[in-house]
Write a protein that holds these residues in place. Structure first.
Motif, PDB file in Angstrom:
ATOM      1  N   ARG A 198       0.839  -1.212   0.000  1.00  0.00           N
ATOM      2  CA  ARG A 198       0.000   0.000   0.000  1.00  0.00           C
ATOM      3  C   ARG A 198       0.868   1.254   0.000  1.00  0.00           C
ATOM      4  NH1 ARG A 198      -3.678   3.344   2.737  1.00  0.00           N
ATOM      5  NH2 ARG A 198      -5.831   2.932   2.120  1.00  0.00           N
ATOM      6  N   PHE A 213       3.998   1.471  -0.830  1.00  0.00           N
ATOM      7  CA  PHE A 213       4.798   1.520  -2.049  1.00  0.00           C
ATOM      8  C   PHE A 213       3.991   2.112  -3.211  1.00  0.00           C
ATOM      9  CE2 PHE A 213       7.805   0.434  -5.207  1.00  0.00           C
ATOM     10  CZ  PHE A 213       7.165  -0.222  -6.241  1.00  0.00           C
ATOM     11  N   LEU A 214       2.759   1.608  -3.397  1.00  0.00           N
ATOM     12  CA  LEU A 214       1.922   2.119  -4.489  1.00  0.00           C
ATOM     13  C   LEU A 214       1.581   3.588  -4.256  1.00  0.00           C
ATOM     14  CD1 LEU A 214      -0.461  -0.903  -5.100  1.00  0.00           C
ATOM     15  CD2 LEU A 214       1.263  -0.010  -6.660  1.00  0.00           C
ATOM     16  N   ASP A 215       1.329   3.934  -2.999  1.00  0.00           N
ATOM     17  CA  ASP A 215       1.049   5.317  -2.631  1.00  0.00           C
ATOM     18  C   ASP A 215       2.210   6.206  -3.054  1.00  0.00           C
ATOM     19  OD1 ASP A 215       0.350   6.990   0.578  1.00  0.00           O
ATOM     20  OD2 ASP A 215       0.217   7.657  -1.496  1.00  0.00           O
ATOM     21  N   TRP A 216       3.416   5.781  -2.659  1.00  0.00           N
ATOM     22  CA  TRP A 216       4.623   6.547  -2.951  1.00  0.00           C
ATOM     23  C   TRP A 216       4.862   6.640  -4.466  1.00  0.00           C
ATOM     24  CZ3 TRP A 216       8.812   4.137  -5.331  1.00  0.00           C
ATOM     25  CH2 TRP A 216       9.969   4.917  -5.439  1.00  0.00           C
ATOM     26  N   LEU A 217       4.733   5.509  -5.159  1.00  0.00           N
ATOM     27  CA  LEU A 217       5.026   5.458  -6.596  1.00  0.00           C
ATOM     28  C   LEU A 217       4.061   6.341  -7.378  1.00  0.00           C
ATOM     29  CD1 LEU A 217       6.667   4.065  -8.878  1.00  0.00           C
ATOM     30  CD2 LEU A 217       4.884   2.330  -8.959  1.00  0.00           C
ATOM     31  N   LEU A 218       2.762   6.158  -7.131  1.00  0.00           N
ATOM     32  CA  LEU A 218       1.779   6.898  -7.911  1.00  0.00           C
ATOM     33  C   LEU A 218       1.780   8.382  -7.545  1.00  0.00           C
ATOM     34  CD1 LEU A 218      -1.097   4.274  -7.832  1.00  0.00           C
ATOM     35  CD2 LEU A 218       0.258   4.942  -9.812  1.00  0.00           C
ATOM     36  N   ALA A 219       1.937   8.665  -6.234  1.00  0.00           N
ATOM     37  CA  ALA A 219       1.972  10.075  -5.817  1.00  0.00           C
ATOM     38  C   ALA A 219       3.217  10.757  -6.379  1.00  0.00           C
ATOM     39  CB  ALA A 219       1.949  10.176  -4.296  1.00  0.00           C
ATOM     40  N   LEU A 235       5.209   9.869  -9.020  1.00  0.00           N
ATOM     41  CA  LEU A 235       5.163  10.003 -10.489  1.00  0.00           C
ATOM     42  C   LEU A 235       4.122  11.039 -10.895  1.00  0.00           C
ATOM     43  CD1 LEU A 235       5.394   6.471 -12.141  1.00  0.00           C
ATOM     44  CD2 LEU A 235       6.835   8.450 -12.576  1.00  0.00           C
ATOM     45  N   GLY A 236       2.947  10.962 -10.272  1.00  0.00           N
ATOM     46  CA  GLY A 236       1.885  11.896 -10.593  1.00  0.00           C
ATOM     47  C   GLY A 236       2.285  13.335 -10.332  1.00  0.00           C
ATOM     48  N   ALA A 237       2.925  13.570  -9.169  1.00  0.00           N
ATOM     49  CA  ALA A 237       3.342  14.929  -8.818  1.00  0.00           C
ATOM     50  C   ALA A 237       4.410  15.441  -9.794  1.00  0.00           C
ATOM     51  CB  ALA A 237       3.872  14.946  -7.388  1.00  0.00           C
ATOM     52  N   LEU A 276       4.933  14.512 -12.930  1.00  0.00           N
ATOM     53  CA  LEU A 276       4.341  14.795 -14.245  1.00  0.00           C
ATOM     54  C   LEU A 276       3.498  16.070 -14.208  1.00  0.00           C
ATOM     55  CD1 LEU A 276       3.377  11.182 -15.353  1.00  0.00           C
ATOM     56  CD2 LEU A 276       5.130  12.629 -16.355  1.00  0.00           C
TER      57      LEU A 276
END
Lengths: 346, 359
Positions: A44, A46-52, A54-56, A58
């Motif tokens: 959880r 890890f996905l939070d960190w990765l998506l947040a 990358l999203g931030a 971009l």
């Protein structure tokens, strides 16, 4: 040394598995017990960190590209306003979050990069005609206070890079412009830098600057907690050794070197090596530094023998080959011995 | 790094009956040996010395004989001696010597073979790497041999004008290393692990290498046959996408979540969505595969490599988009917003604690 008290890592557990102490099932279970195999909450996070993250990144890049699109049409005051507002925001964030946190230190780094952008905009807008070195020197002076209070080795590295750039640009732009500098720079910044460093006087001056920075860092490292990481002095040492190689090889292969800096280069190398070996073996124990010094020594000694003995026959080639093997083997043996000694004393 | 100590892990394993007392008592001595393992920069120094020595070794044999049969004979002799010496593992000096001898021996064999065709040379290189991977017991050498073998395969595809082969190979490499890393110790014995681990690392690096042409889209229009491979990268995307879907499926099952529940479909949809930009940039999918595997296995090296290549492929993708700055701005901001929305959705679906198990 209390080996059982050490943290459970993948490499230690794998070592037990490979030596036959742990079965395959026990090894996999050990990874779970040690928390190396992620559980649901780890996934959880890890996905939070990765998506947040990358999203931030971009999203931020999108905003930057938007400004880039509109940049040419923006009034100069608007451009300054955007940059200065961003600078204020990063400073405010750093103050609010504090330099003890990663986010606060990241904001400080952002606040240290933006003055450079601001100065570049100033020079571009008002066409002051100033020399390029002035931008980097002013940038370095402006962020020096940040480096002092920033509690970040990365800020010190940025300051050191700016000082190096200022020196190179002043030397090649004002003090002693090389003959083909414009052509060399046209081939790319790295080529331009390499060509500039062919001036041994500049190379030796850069070495003095970086050795001074390295000594300062190491002197303070024992007393200041946030200077305890080793990556910054290691980078500085690699830079010193890389720059030093040129003048030393020049001294070896040039029969009649006219420059004093070239004549002194081998002495500088001997001094740095002797001091480095003593310092990193006894004072700030660092096997990486010793390995880097050893590698530089192998290259220089080999070059010296190639030039001095003029071994061009088959026997000479075999001798050189065995010598390189002997030197590398001896260096590896000495480094392992040093590591064992440190382990035993720990 | 884990906050659990080695002693605690060993104690728990004993409690669960997975480790006998006799074996556990040997652990401290073995861990002491592990503490003396060679750090990466020391191996780099040794490798560098071997290369330098190999250059002079080659010079020696070249000057000693101008006869190709003699070069072939000495090369084979050197290689056999290198393999035998390394298996003895009698210290850094002899291991160094063996490394240099192996490199020199292989180069002499290639020179002495007198093969004129590129196909023949590539096949010989492949054969040599097969021999050294199987018999030369050194992880750095096995890693290098894997990379050289993949490069030789690439040369063969180029010679045989198989434009689909290299893109397909990238996908196949991903399948191979995924299988290795997911199976972990359950798949291999300690001996097989020593053989396969460096090969797996080599396959990861080789996969990234095969996907690098996607970072230079203008080359797609180049008439050079080498770049024709780059035109069929969609095949890599399809195969890598399949691997990524499989990974999502496996990780969900491992956590006891329903492989076809709402969370699973969110994950599969995210992968399928990613395959659209991935058609021109399969490296994005490759990097995500390695990142997920690295996190699953607690492998910082894989995580670091993946993040590096993810940043590189992402930057190249947006840089080469043939649209205006304003459109790129919208594309970037839009992508960022989509990822943030995906994060929100996944965190809603992903349970905070382990529940919602498969029935």
């Amino acid at each position: 040394m209390d080996v059982l008290g050490q943290p459970a890592t993948t490499s230690r557990l794998r070592h037990l598995y490979r030596s036959g102490i742990l079965s395959a099932g026990a090894y996999e279970r050990a990874l779970e017990i040690a928390g190396i195999t992620p559980d649901a909450s780890a996934w959880r996070r890890f996905l939070d960190w990765l998506l947040a993250g990358l999203g931030a990144v971009l999203l931020l890049a999108g905003i930057l590209f938007f400004f880039a699109y509109n940049w040419a049409d923006m009034h100069r005051f608007a451009k300054f306003a955007v940059l200065e507002a961003t600078l204020l925001v990063t400073v405010a964030l750093a103050w609010r979050l504090g330099t003890d946190s990663h986010a606060g230190r990241a904001a400080m780094i952002g606040a240290s990069v933006l003055p450079g952008v601001l100065l570049a905009l100033y020079g571009q807008t008002y066409q002051t005609g100033a020399d390029p070195y002035g931008l980097f020197l002013t940038w370095a002076l402006l962020i020096a206070p940040w480096a002092l209070i920033g509690r970040s080795a990365a800020l010190w590295l940025l300051l050191l890079v700016l000082c190096n750039l200022s020196l190179v640009l002043w030397w090649t732009g004002v003090y002693r412009p090389p003959e083909w500098q414009g052509f060399a720079q046209g081939l790319g910044p790295m080529f331009g830098l390499g060509y500039a460093l062919s001036d041994a006087d500049l190379a030796m001056t850069l070495i003095a600057l970086n050795v001074a920075a390295l000594l300062s860092y190491e002197a303070l490292a024992g007393r200041i907690e946030w200077l305890s990481s080793r990556w910054m002095p290691r980078l500085a040492m690699l830079a010193v050794l890389a720059i030093l190689l040129g003048p030393v090889l020049h001294a070896i292969f040039d029969k009649h070197p006219d420059r004093l800096s070239v004549q002194l280069a081998p002495l500088a190398w001997l001094g740095i090596t002797a001091a480095g070996v003593w310092a990193y073996r006894n004072w700030r124990r660092d096997l990486f530094m010793l390995a880097a010094l050893a590698m530089e020594g192998i290259v220089i000694v080999t070059a010296f023998l190639v030039e001095t003995l003029r071994l061009q026959d088959a026997g000479g080639m075999l001798f050189l080959s065995l010598l390189v093997v002997l030197m590398t083997g001896a260096a590896a043996y000495w480094l392992r011995l040093t590591a064992h000694k440190w382990e035993a004393e720990a | 790094m884990s906050s659990v100590s080695m002693g605690e892990v060993i104690g728990r394993l004993q409690q669960e009956g997975l480790l006998e007392q006799g074996q556990a008592s040997l652990a401290p001595a073995e861990l002491g040996n592990a503490a003396l393992a060679t750090p990466w920069y020391l191996r780099f120094m040794v490798g560098f010395g071997a290369w330098l020595a190999a250059v002079f070794f080659m010079g020696f044999f070249t000057l000693l004989t101008h006869s190709k049969p003699a070069a072939l004979f000495f090369g084979a002799l050197l290689l056999i001696a290198a393999i035998a010496t390394r298996r003895l593992d009698r210290g850094d000096f002899l291991n160094q010597l063996a490394f240099a001898a192996s490199l020199s021996g292989q180069l002499l064999i290639l020179f002495g073979s007198d093969i004129r065709s590129a196909t023949g040379m590539a096949l010989l290189v492949l054969a040599l790497q097969g021999v050294t991977i199987a018999f030369y017991r050194d992880k750095t050498h096995r890693l290098l041999s894997t990379l050289v073998a993949i490069a030789a395969l690439q040369a063969l595809f180029f010679e045989w004008k198989w434009p689909y082969a290299a893109p397909a190979l990238a996908g196949l490499l991903a399948m191979a290393f995924t299988h290795f890393w997911l199976q972990g110790a359950a798949y291999s014995t300690p001996t097989r692990d020593r053989l396969l681990r460096p090969i797996a690392y080599g396959l990861v690096i080789a996969m990234f290498g095969l996907l690098l042409p996607s970072m230079f889209p203008p080359a797609f229009n180049n008439d050079n046959p080498f770049y024709q491979h780059a035109r069929h990268l969609w095949l890599s995307t399809v195969l890598l996408g399949a691997v990524l879907l499989y990974l999502v499926h496996v990780f969900l099952k491992e956590r006891g979540l329903r492989p076809f529940g709402p969370l699973a479909w969110a994950g599969y949809d995210a992968v399928l969505l990613l395959m659209w930009p991935g058609l021109k940039a399969p490296g994005l999918i490759g990097a995500l595969i390695v990142l997920l595997i690295g996190f699953r296995r607690g492998n910082r090296l894989l995580i670091g490599m993946a993040l590096l290549f993810l940043a590189a492929f992402l930057s190249a993708y947006y840089y080469h988009l043939s649209i205006s700055l304003l459109q790129k701005s919208a594309a970037l901001a839009g992508s960022g917003a989509v990822l943030l929305a995906l994060r929100w959705a996944l965190l809603k679906l992903l349970p905070r604690e382990e529940k919602n198990h498969a029935h």
